[in-house]
Design an enzyme around this catalytic site. Structure first.
Site, PDB file in Angstrom:
ATOM      1  N   LYS A  22      18.764  -8.489  10.732  1.00 14.03           N
ATOM      2  CA  LYS A  22      18.516 -10.519  10.044  1.00 14.03           C
ATOM      3  C   LYS A  22      19.768 -10.406  10.380  1.00 14.03           C
ATOM      4  O   LYS A  22      20.448 -10.372   9.446  1.00 14.03           O
ATOM      5  CB  LYS A  22      17.324 -10.844   9.339  1.00 14.03           C
ATOM      6  N   ASN A  29      16.012 -11.148   3.019  1.00 15.14           N
ATOM      7  CA  ASN A  29      16.171 -12.060   2.296  1.00 15.14           C
ATOM      8  C   ASN A  29      15.794 -12.465   0.805  1.00 15.14           C
ATOM      9  O   ASN A  29      15.417 -13.639   0.539  1.00 15.14           O
ATOM     10  CB  ASN A  29      16.061 -13.506   3.321  1.00 15.14           C
ATOM     11  N   HIS A  67      17.781 -16.100  12.283  1.00 14.93           N
ATOM     12  CA  HIS A  67      17.178 -17.949  12.493  1.00 14.93           C
ATOM     13  C   HIS A  67      18.464 -18.393  13.057  1.00 14.93           C
ATOM     14  O   HIS A  67      19.415 -18.223  12.683  1.00 14.93           O
ATOM     15  CB  HIS A  67      17.883 -17.878  11.071  1.00 14.93           C
ATOM     16  N   HIS A 120       7.605 -13.250   5.333  1.00 20.21           N
ATOM     17  CA  HIS A 120       8.288 -13.265   3.837  1.00 20.21           C
ATOM     18  C   HIS A 120       8.151 -12.768   2.131  1.00 20.21           C
ATOM     19  O   HIS A 120       6.791 -13.104   2.494  1.00 20.21           O
ATOM     20  CB  HIS A 120       9.243 -14.224   3.127  1.00 20.21           C
ATOM     21  N   LEU A 121       7.748 -11.137   2.016  1.00 23.25           N
ATOM     22  CA  LEU A 121       6.651 -10.415   1.559  1.00 23.25           C
ATOM     23  C   LEU A 121       7.406 -10.272  -0.629  1.00 23.25           C
ATOM     24  O   LEU A 121       6.520 -10.332  -1.228  1.00 23.25           O
ATOM     25  CB  LEU A 121       6.686  -9.098   1.606  1.00 23.25           C
ATOM     26  N   HIS A 169       7.203 -11.419  11.542  1.00 24.56           N
ATOM     27  CA  HIS A 169       7.897 -11.862  10.685  1.00 24.56           C
ATOM     28  C   HIS A 169       7.426 -12.403   9.697  1.00 24.56           C
ATOM     29  O   HIS A 169       6.518 -13.811   9.787  1.00 24.56           O
ATOM     30  CB  HIS A 169       8.789 -13.003  11.674  1.00 24.56           C
ATOM     31  N   LEU A 190      12.037 -24.502   7.151  1.00 26.59           N
ATOM     32  CA  LEU A 190      13.737 -24.440   8.194  1.00 26.59           C
ATOM     33  C   LEU A 190      13.354 -23.119   9.215  1.00 26.59           C
ATOM     34  O   LEU A 190      12.592 -22.201   8.663  1.00 26.59           O
ATOM     35  CB  LEU A 190      14.810 -24.044   7.147  1.00 26.59           C
ATOM     36  N   ASP A 240       6.399 -16.068  10.099  1.00 23.69           N
ATOM     37  CA  ASP A 240       7.197 -16.605   9.099  1.00 23.69           C
ATOM     38  C   ASP A 240       6.489 -17.153   7.734  1.00 23.69           C
ATOM     39  O   ASP A 240       6.264 -18.109   6.857  1.00 23.69           O
ATOM     40  CB  ASP A 240       7.856 -18.344   9.692  1.00 23.69           C
ATOM     41  N   HIS A 295      10.801 -17.606  14.792  1.00 27.14           N
ATOM     42  CA  HIS A 295      10.229 -19.066  14.194  1.00 27.14           C
ATOM     43  C   HIS A 295      10.633 -19.757  15.569  1.00 27.14           C
ATOM     44  O   HIS A 295      11.143 -21.671  14.531  1.00 27.14           O
ATOM     45  CB  HIS A 295       9.919 -19.425  13.247  1.00 27.14           C
TER      46      HIS A 295
HETATM   47  C1  NCD Z   1      12.208 -18.922   4.420  1.00 28.27           C
HETATM   48  C2  NCD Z   1      11.746 -18.060   3.514  1.00 28.27           C
HETATM   49  O1  NCD Z   1      11.864 -19.289   2.114  1.00 28.27           O
HETATM   50  O2  NCD Z   1      12.844 -17.680   2.463  1.00 28.27           O
HETATM   51  N1  NCD Z   1      12.529 -20.446   4.419  1.00 28.27           N
HETATM   52  C3  NCD Z   1      11.566 -20.930   5.747  1.00 28.27           C
HETATM   53  O3  NCD Z   1      11.712 -22.151   4.810  1.00 28.27           O
HETATM   54  N2  NCD Z   1      11.163 -20.622   5.846  1.00 28.27           N
HETATM   55  C4  NCD Z   1      13.624 -18.422   5.416  1.00 28.27           C
HETATM   56  C5  NCD Z   1      13.419 -18.354   6.764  1.00 28.27           C
HETATM   57  O4  NCD Z   1      12.992 -17.752   7.851  1.00 28.27           O
HETATM   58  O5  NCD Z   1      14.284 -19.818   6.723  1.00 28.27           O
HETATM   59 ZN    ZN Z   2      11.256 -16.426   7.767  1.00 30.51          ZN
END
Ligand code: NCD
Ligand code: ZN
Length: 352
Positions: free
Chosen positions: A101, A43, A138, A17-18, A15, A221, A249, A176
């Site tokens: 997702k 996202n 999520h 975010h790139l 998991h 989150l 995450d 997460h």
């Molecule tokens: C993530 C994001 O910034 O894209 N933020 C986070 O707090 N984890 C989104 C997510 O996974 O909830």
């Molecule tokens: Zn995430």
């Protein structure tokens, strides 16, 4: 195995975010250095919803990789109220989408196009169950009456339990996780339900957001919870139960976007993610369980081959920089300014 040196099958991040554009260019090298594969969150703005968008995003990630990198991004589809089962199935069967997702609408960063009601994606879930495509969730409700620290537990009771009752064979990852409730729930389900655990939820409780003042870099989150929940997560991660595996995450936002009137949710832990997990496993006297959590349970759940290459962790202190550059902006990594006891030795999987 010496106490000071650990050779591990190369891990994957289930998991991450790139992002895109300049942020992608700045952060992908950290994940590619530490991990062989990663489940990449969709996202973006706009979100990755179609097969073509998935193909294009995959190509942008590959183009942003350091030369010679063997890193493999696994792309996910972002579910909306308008998602079409045939498009999702086409993407999965073509090997473009590794999973879908589910963001409840407005639960987190860039989730405004998320799903407003599970009933609206019934056909999609039915198809996913049939073709054995994983659903990544999520797990937070969003209604303002529900306390922010209760949102995961309420989601499990009011959304996830009915969803699994309707789709008992669907493969689900509760992403997460942050609570004892989630640990207990996932542990009690059959083998088609698993969970990822981040390094920060293993290390911080909710006090970290308020230590001496407001701490925006500790805000993500789902938020960190009470100490008892953190201890439950540590026990789950180090238990050897294959339902619990690594997902960082890592969620980069610029320092400016975090330190603002309405600071973004997300902790950027990619640069020292393995070091952070190693610290926790060592503290729990469970270094012998790190390989399962980081490198074996995830591939087993996703039905992917184990990585053949290995990495080396050494008990050798490493200092985490206070900030990292992103063009004219800056990023603050998790553990900024701290020293971590274990480090990933330099020859990353890319060079093996
Ligand atoms: C993530 C994001 O910034 O894209 N933020 C986070 O707090 N984890 C989104 C997510 O996974 O909830
Ligand atoms: Zn995430």
């Amino acid at each position: 195995m010496s106490e000071e040196r650990l050779i591990l099958r190369c891990p994957d991040d289930w998991h991450v975010h790139l992002r895109d554009d300049d942020m992608l260019a700045a952060v992908v090298k950290y994940t590619a250095h530490q991990f062989r594969r990663a489940i990449v969150m969709p996202n973006l703005k706009p979100p990755v919803t179609t097969v073509q968008q998935g193909l294009d995003y995959r190509q942008r990630i590959l183009s942003a990789l350091p030369a010679g990198s063997a890193f493999e991004p696994l792309i996910t589809a972002y579910l909306t109220d308008a998602s079409k089962a045939d498009e999702i199935a086409r993407g999965f069967e073509a090997g473009v989408f590794a999973a879908c997702k589910l963001y409840p609408a407005n639960a987190t960063t860039n989730s405004d196009q998320g799903v407003t009601s599970i009933a609206l994606i019934h056909d999609v879930l039915e198809t996913m169950q049939r073709i054995d495509m994983p659903l990544l969730i999520h797990g937070e409700v969003t209604s303002s009456e529900v306390d922010v620290f209760d949102r995961e537990a309420v989601f499990i009771d009011t959304v996830l339990m009915p969803l699994l009752a309707n789709f008992p064979e669907l493969r689900v990852v509760l992403e997460h996780i942050t609570t004892q409730d989630a640990v207990d729930f996932v542990a009690a389900q059959s083998g088609n339900v698993a969970a990822t655990i981040t390094p920060h939820h293993l290390e911080i409780n909710r006090n970290a957001m308020f230590e001496g003042g407001m701490r925006p870099h500790m805000y993500c989150l789902p938020t960190a919870k009470r100490e008892g929940h953190r201890l439950a997560l540590r026990a789950a991660a180090t238990s050897g139960n294959p339902k619990f595996f690594l997902g960082t995450d890592s969620a980069p936002h610029t320092l400016q976007a975090k330190e603002s009137d309405c600071g973004c949710a997300g902790i950027f832990n990619a640069p020292y993610a393995l070091e952070a997990y190693a610290k926790v496993f060592d503290e729990e006297q469970a270094m012998h369980r790190l390989e399962g959590f980081a490198s074996e349970f995830g591939p087993a759940f996703y039905r992917l081959p184990l990585n053949e290459a290995t990495i080396v962790l050494e008990r050798r202190p490493v200092q985490v920089p206070a900030t990292l550059r992103l063009g004219n902006a800056e990023l603050r990594p998790f553990h900024a300014g701290a020293t971590l006891p274990w480090r990933l030795m330099d020859d990353a999987p890319t060079t093996r």
